[in-house]
Design a protein around this motif. Sequence first.
Motif, short mmCIF file in Angstrom:
data_model
loop_
_atom_site.label_atom_id
_atom_site.label_comp_id
_atom_site.label_asym_id
_atom_site.label_seq_id
_atom_site.Cartn_x
_atom_site.Cartn_y
_atom_site.Cartn_z
N ARG A 86 52.94 28.41 63.73
CA ARG A 86 53.21 29.70 64.37
C ARG A 86 53.74 30.74 63.38
NH1 ARG A 86 55.82 28.55 70.27
NH2 ARG A 86 54.13 27.26 71.04
N ILE A 87 53.42 30.58 62.13
CA ILE A 87 53.91 31.50 61.12
C ILE A 87 52.72 31.96 60.29
CG2 ILE A 87 54.45 29.77 59.38
CD1 ILE A 87 57.08 31.28 58.89
N SER A 88 52.82 33.11 59.69
CA SER A 88 51.70 33.62 58.91
C SER A 88 51.44 32.72 57.70
CB SER A 88 51.99 35.05 58.44
OG SER A 88 53.00 35.05 57.45
N PRO A 89 50.19 32.63 57.25
CA PRO A 89 49.85 31.75 56.13
C PRO A 89 50.63 32.07 54.84
CG PRO A 89 47.86 32.46 57.23
CD PRO A 89 48.98 33.23 57.84
N ASP A 90 50.89 33.35 54.58
CA ASP A 90 51.64 33.71 53.37
C ASP A 90 53.07 33.19 53.42
OD1 ASP A 90 49.42 34.98 52.32
OD2 ASP A 90 50.02 36.95 53.09
N GLN A 91 53.70 33.38 54.56
CA GLN A 91 55.08 32.89 54.69
C GLN A 91 55.12 31.36 54.71
OE1 GLN A 91 57.03 34.77 57.99
NE2 GLN A 91 57.45 36.63 56.82
N ALA A 92 54.10 30.74 55.30
CA ALA A 92 54.05 29.28 55.32
C ALA A 92 53.94 28.73 53.91
CB ALA A 92 52.86 28.81 56.17
N ARG A 93 53.15 29.36 53.07
CA ARG A 93 53.04 28.93 51.67
C ARG A 93 54.37 29.07 50.94
NH1 ARG A 93 48.07 32.00 51.71
NH2 ARG A 93 46.36 30.56 52.02
N ARG A 94 55.07 30.16 51.18
CA ARG A 94 56.37 30.38 50.55
C ARG A 94 57.37 29.33 51.00
NH1 ARG A 94 58.53 36.10 51.48
NH2 ARG A 94 60.12 35.35 50.05
N ILE A 95 57.35 28.98 52.28
CA ILE A 95 58.26 27.95 52.79
C ILE A 95 57.96 26.61 52.16
CG2 ILE A 95 58.87 26.61 54.85
CD1 ILE A 95 58.68 29.21 56.45
N VAL A 96 56.67 26.26 52.07
CA VAL A 96 56.30 24.98 51.45
C VAL A 96 56.71 24.96 49.98
CG1 VAL A 96 54.34 23.52 50.79
CG2 VAL A 96 54.44 24.48 53.09
N ASP A 97 56.54 26.06 49.28
CA ASP A 97 56.98 26.12 47.88
C ASP A 97 58.49 25.94 47.76
OD1 ASP A 97 54.40 26.49 47.00
OD2 ASP A 97 54.57 28.67 46.81
N PHE A 98 59.24 26.60 48.62
CA PHE A 98 60.70 26.48 48.61
C PHE A 98 61.13 25.05 48.92
CE2 PHE A 98 64.82 26.65 50.76
CZ PHE A 98 65.58 27.34 49.83
N LEU A 99 60.50 24.46 49.93
CA LEU A 99 60.86 23.08 50.30
C LEU A 99 60.45 22.08 49.22
CD1 LEU A 99 60.03 23.06 54.10
CD2 LEU A 99 62.26 23.23 52.99
N SER A 100 59.36 22.35 48.53
CA SER A 100 58.95 21.47 47.42
C SER A 100 60.02 21.45 46.34
CB SER A 100 57.63 21.93 46.82
OG SER A 100 56.60 21.83 47.77
N GLY A 101 60.57 22.61 46.02
CA GLY A 101 61.63 22.67 45.03
C GLY A 101 62.89 21.99 45.51
N THR A 102 63.23 22.16 46.77
CA THR A 102 64.41 21.51 47.34
C THR A 102 64.26 20.00 47.33
OG1 THR A 102 64.77 23.41 48.79
CG2 THR A 102 65.88 21.37 49.38
N VAL A 103 63.11 19.52 47.75
CA VAL A 103 62.86 18.08 47.79
C VAL A 103 62.90 17.49 46.38
CG1 VAL A 103 61.07 16.38 48.29
CG2 VAL A 103 61.63 18.09 49.98
N TYR A 104 62.35 18.22 45.41
CA TYR A 104 62.39 17.76 44.03
C TYR A 104 63.84 17.67 43.53
CZ TYR A 104 61.76 17.60 38.99
OH TYR A 104 61.84 17.25 37.68
N GLU B 258 60.49 24.40 63.76
CA GLU B 258 59.32 25.28 63.75
C GLU B 258 59.81 26.66 63.32
OE1 GLU B 258 55.49 25.91 66.61
OE2 GLU B 258 57.42 25.55 67.55
N PRO B 259 59.80 26.92 62.01
CA PRO B 259 60.34 28.19 61.53
C PRO B 259 59.49 29.37 61.99
CG PRO B 259 59.31 26.98 59.73
CD PRO B 259 59.31 26.08 60.92
N ARG B 260 60.17 30.49 62.24
CA ARG B 260 59.50 31.71 62.66
C ARG B 260 59.43 32.73 61.53
NH1 ARG B 260 57.52 30.57 67.62
NH2 ARG B 260 59.05 29.54 68.93
N ALA B 261 60.27 32.51 60.47
CA ALA B 261 60.29 33.42 59.33
C ALA B 261 60.70 32.63 58.09
CB ALA B 261 61.25 34.57 59.57
N TYR B 262 60.51 33.24 56.94
CA TYR B 262 60.86 32.59 55.67
C TYR B 262 62.35 32.30 55.59
CZ TYR B 262 61.54 31.82 50.71
OH TYR B 262 61.90 31.28 49.51
N ALA B 263 63.17 33.09 56.25
CA ALA B 263 64.63 32.89 56.23
C ALA B 263 65.04 31.55 56.82
CB ALA B 263 65.31 34.03 56.97
N ASP B 264 64.21 30.96 57.65
CA ASP B 264 64.52 29.65 58.25
C ASP B 264 64.40 28.50 57.26
OD1 ASP B 264 64.93 30.97 60.64
OD2 ASP B 264 62.90 30.55 61.40
N ALA B 265 63.84 28.76 56.09
CA ALA B 265 63.68 27.70 55.09
C ALA B 265 65.02 27.18 54.60
CB ALA B 265 62.86 28.21 53.91
#
Length: 148
Positions: free
Chosen positions: A89-107, A63-70
């Motif tokens: 438990r994270i702001s929607p903007d940071q959640a979107r950034r985390i999902v984008d980062f993880l999408s690239g990692t998973v790819y 459960e990340p608390r900030a973008y740095a946890d990605a």
Amino acid sequence: MSIVSKVKTFFALDDEEYEYEEEYVEEEKTPMKTNKSAVQAQKQQNVVSLQSIQKSSKLVLLEPRAYADAQEIADHLKNRRGVVVNLQRISPDQARRIVDFLSGTVYAIAGDIQRIGANIFLCTPENVDVSGSISGYAQEDELEDVRW
């Protein structure tokens, strides 16, 4: 004087070492069948049954608390572990950034990312296969709290 005797005198070899060399030369003259069977016997000793190897797989819940946890999540994926990420438990903007980062990692690792609930994602590396789907109540929860 033969070459072997010249080498023997030059290096001052003992009779035992010289006999070893003669035996070695004689072994090379043996038929190829003997050499092949010895190699096959050696290969059979190195064979390990796949059923005897039991590797445990891990599934990490984060459960990340900030973008740095990605980056921590990406490290788990690189180590071939599945990760369930709760972004409630994270702001929607940071959640979107985390999902984008993880999408690239998973790819990059040929894995998969799936949404399994409201703001909850399952990220898996290529060695993990996910079957089935979650429906029903999860879709109703998404209608109440849509973040993107």
